[in-house]
Design an enzyme around this catalytic site. Structure first.
Site, short mmCIF file in Angstrom:
data_model
loop_
_atom_site.label_atom_id
_atom_site.label_comp_id
_atom_site.label_asym_id
_atom_site.label_seq_id
_atom_site.Cartn_x
_atom_site.Cartn_y
_atom_site.Cartn_z
CB CYS A 188 -18.75 -11.01 1.20
SG CYS A 188 -19.79 -12.34 0.54
CG ASN A 207 -14.18 -14.73 -0.24
OD1 ASN A 207 -14.23 -14.67 -1.47
ND2 ASN A 207 -15.19 -14.37 0.52
CD GLU A 224 -24.86 -12.98 -10.17
OE1 GLU A 224 -24.58 -14.18 -10.31
OE2 GLU A 224 -24.05 -12.06 -10.37
CD GLU A 276 -21.09 -10.95 -2.48
OE1 GLU A 276 -20.53 -10.39 -1.52
OE2 GLU A 276 -20.82 -12.09 -2.87
#
Length: 469
Positions: A276, A145, A445, A242
Site C-alpha cells: 500500500c 499483500n 495505529e 488503512e
C-alpha cells in the site's frame, strides 16, 4: 486442509475452497469457508472470553504477548514456508521482514502497554483521572499483500489492550494465520481470546455486521472500507481503516541521484508493487527528468518479476497497462507479460513497467493499480511539485528526495499524506502513528495511537473533602 480456529480448537466446518500458488497457478491447499454459523460461533467464543481477558492485569497480558513472540520464533521456518507458498514472495524478504516484524510487533506493544501511564488532573479539591477499558470483541480483517505482518500489527495492540479478537485473513493467504492458530494453542492462550475464520468477502461481511462485534480494524481497498463503514454505521462501531493509495514521489534536482534511483526502484517495485505504500506517481524536476527516466527504466528491466497474488489481480494490472496505451502513454519499459520457459509461465506475473506522458486527470494517474508500475512526469518548481503530489484523492504516503534540509522540512510538512519519507522508503518506527488521509483511510495505529484505538477512556472525578484539622 486448513480449518478455522475457534475457542482454542480447530473447527472443520463449512464447504472448502482452493488456494493457488501465485508462482505457478497450481492449487496448494484447501480451506474451510466460514458460513453464518461459523462466524457466530467465533464471535460468541470471543465474547465469552472477553470478561476474564479484560480483567487480567496489563502486565500479565504483556507476558502473553511475549510468549506469542517466542512461539513465532519457534515456528519461524513454518511461517516462512506458509507465507511464501501463499504469496510467492522472495525468501529473503519473508525471512528478514515479514516474520521478524511479527515478532517485533508483539514485543513492542507488550512494552508500550506495560509502561503506559494514566492521566490525572488535580484542581483544588477535585481529582480527575482516566482509566482505559478495552472495546470488547474486535474484528480484524487482514489483506493478502503482507498477511502475517499486518495481522500481528493489529493483533498485538488489540490483545494487550484487553480485547478478544476474531481474525479473517484474505482468502488468498490463509497459511500463516493457520500456523499462528497453532502457536496460540501451543502457548496455552486462554480459549476464545484469538479466533481465526477463513473465507471470502462474504465471511468478512458477516463478521463486521455481527451485533456482538464491538469494533473493526481493516486494511484493504477503499471500496471495501467504505462498504464496511456503511455496515457498521447503524451501530456506531469504532473503525480503523488503512485503505488504498496512489502515492507520490518527489525528486528534486539537488538530490543524490544514485540514492534517489535506488530508493525509487524499491518504492515502486517491492513485492511486485503490491504494498500500500508503494509509489505509483513520480514527479521529477525537469533538469534531471530525462536522465532519471532512462535510468529508472533500465533498472526496471533488471528486476526479477514478482507474481501478482491471483489471476484476477494480474488481469486488473494488465488492464491498466492497456489503459495507459489507450490514454496515450509512452511506455519506457514493460507493459506486458514475461516469459520464463518454466512452470512460472502459468503463474500470475506481469512485467515491471514505467510509463510517462499522461495527463494528471487520466484514469491511469487517478486510480490505484497495486502493481509494479509507475508514471513519471516533470515539474518546474517546488510549489508545482507540492500541488501535483497533493492532487490525488488518496493520501497514504509520499517520498521526497533532496539534499536540502530546508526543503525537506518545508515540503514534507505541506504534503497531504499520513507518512512522508525523506531520502528513504519503508522505514518504520513501531512507536509512530500510521495511517492515511482522504480516501486512504481513517484513524491511526502504531504505538500509543494503537492503544488509544483499541481502548476507550473513562474519566473518574472525585470531590476531595478536607476535614477540619
Amino acid at each position: 486442509m486448513l480449518t478455522h480456529y475457534i475457542g482454542g480448537e480447530p473447527v472443520g466446518a463449512g464447504k472448502t475452497f482452493p488456494v493457488h500458488d501465485p508462482v505457478t497457478g497450481a492449487v496448494i491447499s484447501q480451506v474451510h469457508e466460514a458460513d453464518p454459523e461459523v462466524v457466530d460461533r467465533a464471535v460468541r467464543a470471543a465474547r465469552e472470553a472477553a470478561r476474564d481477558w479484560a480483567a487480567m492485569p496489563v502486565g500479565e497480558r504483556a507476558g502473553w504477548m511475549r510468549r506469542l513472540a517466542a512461539g513465532i520464533e519457534a515456528r519461524f521456518d513454518d511461517l516462512v514456508t506458509a507465507e511464501i507458498a501463499d504469496t510467492g514472495k522472495p525468501l529473503d524478504q519473508t525471512r528478514t521482514l515479514d516474520i521478524p516484524r511479527g515478532i517485533a510487533n508483539f514485543r513492542a506493544f507488550a512494552e508500550i502497554a506495560a509502561q503506559r501511564p494514566d492521566d490525572a488532573f488535580h484542581l483544588s479539591s477535585v481529582l480527575s483521572y482516566t482509566v482505559r477499558r478495552p472495546l470488547g470483541v474486535v474484528a480484524v480483517i487482514v489483506p493478502w499483500n503482507l498477511p502475517f505482518l499486518l495481522m500481528t500489527w493489529k493483533l498485538a495492540p488489540a490483545l494487550v489492550a484487553g480485547n478478544t479478537v476474531v481474525v479473517k485473513p484474505s482468502e488468498h493467504t490463509p497459511g500463516s494465520a493457520a500456523v499462528f492458530a497453532e502457536i496460540c494453542a501451543d502457548a496455552g492462550l486462554p480459549p476464545g481470546v484469538v479466533n481465526i475464520i477463513f473465507g471470502y468477502g462474504s465471511a468478512g461481511q458477516l463478521l463486521v455486521e455481527h451485533p456482538w462485534v464491538d469494533a473493526v480494524t481493516f486494511t484493504g481497498s477503499t471500496r471495501t472500507g467504505t462498504a464496511i463503514m456503511r455496515t457498521v454505521a447503524e451501530r456506531v462501531k469504532p473503525v480503523s481503516f488503512e485503505l488504498g493509495g496512489k502515492n507520490a514521489g518527489l525528486v528534486f534536482e539537488d538530490c543524490d541521484l544514485d540514492r534517489a534511483i535506488d530508493g525509487t526502484v524499491k518504492s515502486v517495485f517491492t513485492n511486485g508493487g503490491q504494498v500500500c505504500l508503494c509509489t505509483e506517481r513520480l514527479y521529477v524536476e525537469r533538469p534531471i527528468f530525462e536522465e532519471f527516466c532512462a535510468r529508472l527504466a533500465s533498472r526496471a528491466q533488471e528486476i526479477e518479476p514478482q507474481p501478482m497474488i491471483s489471476q484476477e489481480h494480474r488481469e486488473k494490472v494488465l488492464s491498466y497497462y492497456s489503459l495507459a496505451r489507450s490514454e496515450g502513454a509512452k511506455v519506457l519499459t514493460g507493459g506486458g507479460v514475461p516469459t520464463f520457459g518454466d512452470p512460472r509461465d502459468t503463474g500470475y506475473f506481469v512485467e515491471p513497467t514505467v510509463v510517462t506522458g499522461l495527463s494528471e486527470w487520466s484514469r491511469f494517474n487517478r486510480e490505484e493499480i497495486f502493481g509494479p508500475v509507475c508514471h513519471v512526469a516533470p515539474f518546474d518548481s517546488e510549489a508545482e511539485a507540492i500541488d501535483l503530489a497533493n492532487g490525488s484523492e488518496y493520501g497514504l504516503a509520499a517520498t521526497l528526495w533532496t539534499t536540502s534540509l530546508d526543503r525537506a522540512h518545508r515540503v514534507a510538512q505541506r504534503l497531504e499524506a499520513g507518512l512522508v519519507w525523506v531520502n528513504t522508503w519503508y522505514l518504520r518506527d513501531l512507536r509512530t502513528p500510521f495511517g492515511g488521509v482522504k480516501l486512504s483511510g481513517i484513524g491511526r495505529e502504531g504505538g500509543i495511537q494503537s492503544l488509544d484505538f483499541y481502548s476507550e477512556p473513562t474519566t473518574i472525578t472525585i470531590k476531595l473533602e478536607h476535614p477540619d484539622v
